[in-house]
Design a protein around this motif. Structure first.
Motif, short mmCIF file in Angstrom:
data_model
loop_
_atom_site.label_atom_id
_atom_site.label_comp_id
_atom_site.label_asym_id
_atom_site.label_seq_id
_atom_site.Cartn_x
_atom_site.Cartn_y
_atom_site.Cartn_z
N PHE A 18 12.14 -3.12 2.05
CA PHE A 18 12.41 -1.59 1.68
C PHE A 18 12.62 -1.80 -0.06
CE2 PHE A 18 13.49 -0.95 5.44
CZ PHE A 18 12.56 1.08 5.41
N GLY A 19 12.91 -3.19 -0.83
CA GLY A 19 13.61 -2.76 -2.20
C GLY A 19 12.19 -3.03 -2.88
N VAL A 20 11.24 -3.73 -2.47
CA VAL A 20 10.23 -3.25 -3.29
C VAL A 20 9.84 -1.91 -2.96
CG1 VAL A 20 7.21 -4.94 -2.86
CG2 VAL A 20 9.20 -6.02 -2.46
N HIS A 21 9.36 -1.97 -2.36
CA HIS A 21 8.75 -0.33 -1.90
C HIS A 21 9.98 0.19 -2.80
CE1 HIS A 21 8.73 4.47 0.31
NE2 HIS A 21 7.80 3.79 -0.03
N ALA A 23 1.18 -1.40 0.14
CA ALA A 23 -0.01 -0.16 -0.37
C ALA A 23 0.95 1.18 0.04
CB ALA A 23 -0.74 0.19 1.43
N LEU A 24 2.20 1.47 1.73
CA LEU A 24 3.03 2.47 0.77
C LEU A 24 3.89 2.56 -0.50
CD1 LEU A 24 4.40 2.00 4.49
CD2 LEU A 24 2.86 3.61 3.66
N GLY A 25 3.81 1.15 -0.76
CA GLY A 25 4.58 1.57 -2.18
C GLY A 25 4.04 2.18 -3.71
N THR A 26 2.09 2.17 -3.71
CA THR A 26 1.30 2.40 -4.69
C THR A 26 1.71 4.37 -4.08
OG1 THR A 26 0.02 0.38 -4.30
CG2 THR A 26 -0.82 2.24 -5.06
N VAL A 27 1.41 4.37 -2.60
CA VAL A 27 1.27 6.08 -2.29
C VAL A 27 2.67 6.63 -3.14
CG1 VAL A 27 1.77 6.85 -0.05
CG2 VAL A 27 -0.18 5.19 -0.65
#
Length: 432
Positions: free
Chosen positions: A163-166, A38-42
């Motif tokens: 962290f890499g995914v984000h 979700a944070l990655g989407t943001v």
């Protein structure tokens, strides 16, 4: 709340000393938490907005408004380093509130979004500087709470990958932002105004995604993080306790490394301006240069995050700075081949993929859960303040001595700082 984390810590899959852990536990433990996605989407949506502005800002200020390299260095330093003065405040507010990580981060995202339309009415150094300072204040408020949420929702064994995914999702936005700015500049008459307007609309969408889809909890829902924190003393989230974290040798050395290496890290905008001057890139193509950095970052963020978990975060972190030093060397050579921009931008993106999320994953290992946001903010503050100083110094050196001499000084400084950082070895043995 954190599906992947709760599965990893259930009694049915917990390991008993001397017995093998079921195969399903490893599979669940490696799952990326919904909060990270979700944070990655943001971050993806927000980076589309911010990178639209970042991609055109150097050309807008230097070619459009006629700023000197020194003036641009001042503004670029504000844009990239002003957040240093508020990161500690953002981290402290998030820790003090218990479950305020989401809302402190949301305030930062909202403040940055509100700054975008103000660029439409600012046409001189002072107002633009104030707007960029406010924008970076928003970034300073949101960065530590956001990274704390990622850290708290991940297990220590998979933190580098999380962290890499984000960062990969974040960089997907950085890849789309310059492309959107390029298309807008080509399709409209008042291109810069159109870029700033569209950027504002996209930034508002990012805030809405955060409010609607990111869980609001802080420590309450982070079952996996308790594993990383059981050996850490319980500390009250006060400013004194946050500063006292520097008594930990690992965190102190890591902060020093981030600060020293940041002093020799030339900002992205200067790298793109150097490439443009070396190759004579037309103004209309300038906004596409960040795409090379973003593409390399996107492709390598997850693999290098996983490599950091297995091979060692310290090794990957220093290797990233080696890639940056090689990019400087290529810019200083007399080579003008067609492959030059691709090589420089690929190395530039590799640098970010090997250092950005890896640094936060490493810092999380030395910070107790109750002060996670404040501890990460300490490291981020040192790095941001150093990059602020580097932007000012590089802009002044370019104005006085020329771009080539300024970059040569930065390359030598980076090599010296990297050698010194190599002797410190700040990361814990488990991740060294």
């Amino acid at each position: 709340m954190y599906v992947a984390d709760s599965r990893a810590s259930t009694p049915a899959t917990a390991s008993v000393e001397g017995t093998a852990r079921p195969a399903t536990a490893g599979r669940y433990r490696s799952t990326i938490a919904p909060t990270v996605l979700a944070l990655g989407t943001v971050s993806l949506v927000t980076d589309v907005s911010s990178e639209m502005v970042t991609a055109v800002l150097p050309l807008y200020l230097v070619a459009g408004l006629g700023l000197s390299p020194l003036g641009f260095g001042l503004l670029d330093g504000v844009y990239n380093g002003f957040s240093a003065v508020v990161r500690l405040a953002g981290g402290h507010l998030a820790d003090r509130g218990g479950g305020r990580h989401k809302w402190v981060a949301g305030a930062g995202y909202a403040l940055s979004a509100l700054c975008k339309p103000l660029l439409l009415v600012a046409h001189s150094l002072t107002p633009i500087g104030l707007i960029l300072a406010a924008d970076r204040t928003g970034k300073g408020l949101r960065t530590a709470p956001r990274d704390a949420l990622i850290s708290l929702s991940s297990t220590p064994e998979t933190r580098g990958r999380a962290f890499g995914v984000h960062r990969a999702m974040d960089t997907a936005g950085a890849l789309l932002g310059p492309l959107a700015a390029f298309l807008i500049l080509r399709a409209t008459v008042d291109g810069y105004d159109a870029v700033f307007t569209v950027s504002f609309c996209v930034a508002v969408l990012g805030v809405l995604v955060l409010v609607l889809f990111v869980p609001g909890g802080g420590r309450a829902g982070t079952a996996a993080s308790t594993t990383a924190s059981t050996t850490s003393p319980i500390a009250r989230p006060t400013l004194r306790a946050a500063l006292a974290l520097l008594a930990d040798r690992d965190l102190r050395r890591l902060t020093v490394c981030a600060l020293l290496l940041g002093l020799a890290t030339v900002s992205d905008s200067f790298v793109y301006l150097l490439l443009q001057r070396r190759l004579g890139v037309p103004d209309r193509w300038f906004a596409l240069l960040p795409l090379g950095t973003a593409a390399a970052f996107l492709l390598l963020a997850v693999p290098l995050g996983r490599l950091a978990d297995r091979w060692g975060r310290w090794r990957v972190f220093l290797t990233g700075h080696g890639a940056l030093l090689l990019a400087y060397a290529l810019l200083l050579t007399s080579w003008h081949g067609t492959a030059l921009p691709y090589a420089v931008l690929a190395l530039h993106g590799t640098f970010y993929a090997a250092t950005d999320g890896v640094l936060m994953a490493a810092a999380s290992d030395s910070v107790p859960e109750t002060l996670r946001s404040s501890g990460l903010a300490l490291v981020q503050t040192g790095q941001a303040a150093a990059r602020f100083a580097c932007s000012l110094g590089f802009g002044a050196a370019w104005t006085l001595w020329g771009d080539r001499t300024a970059l040569s000084v930065s390359a030598v400084a980076l090599a010296v700082c990297a050698v010194y950082a190599l002797t410190l070895r700040p990361f814990r043995k488990a991740t060294a």
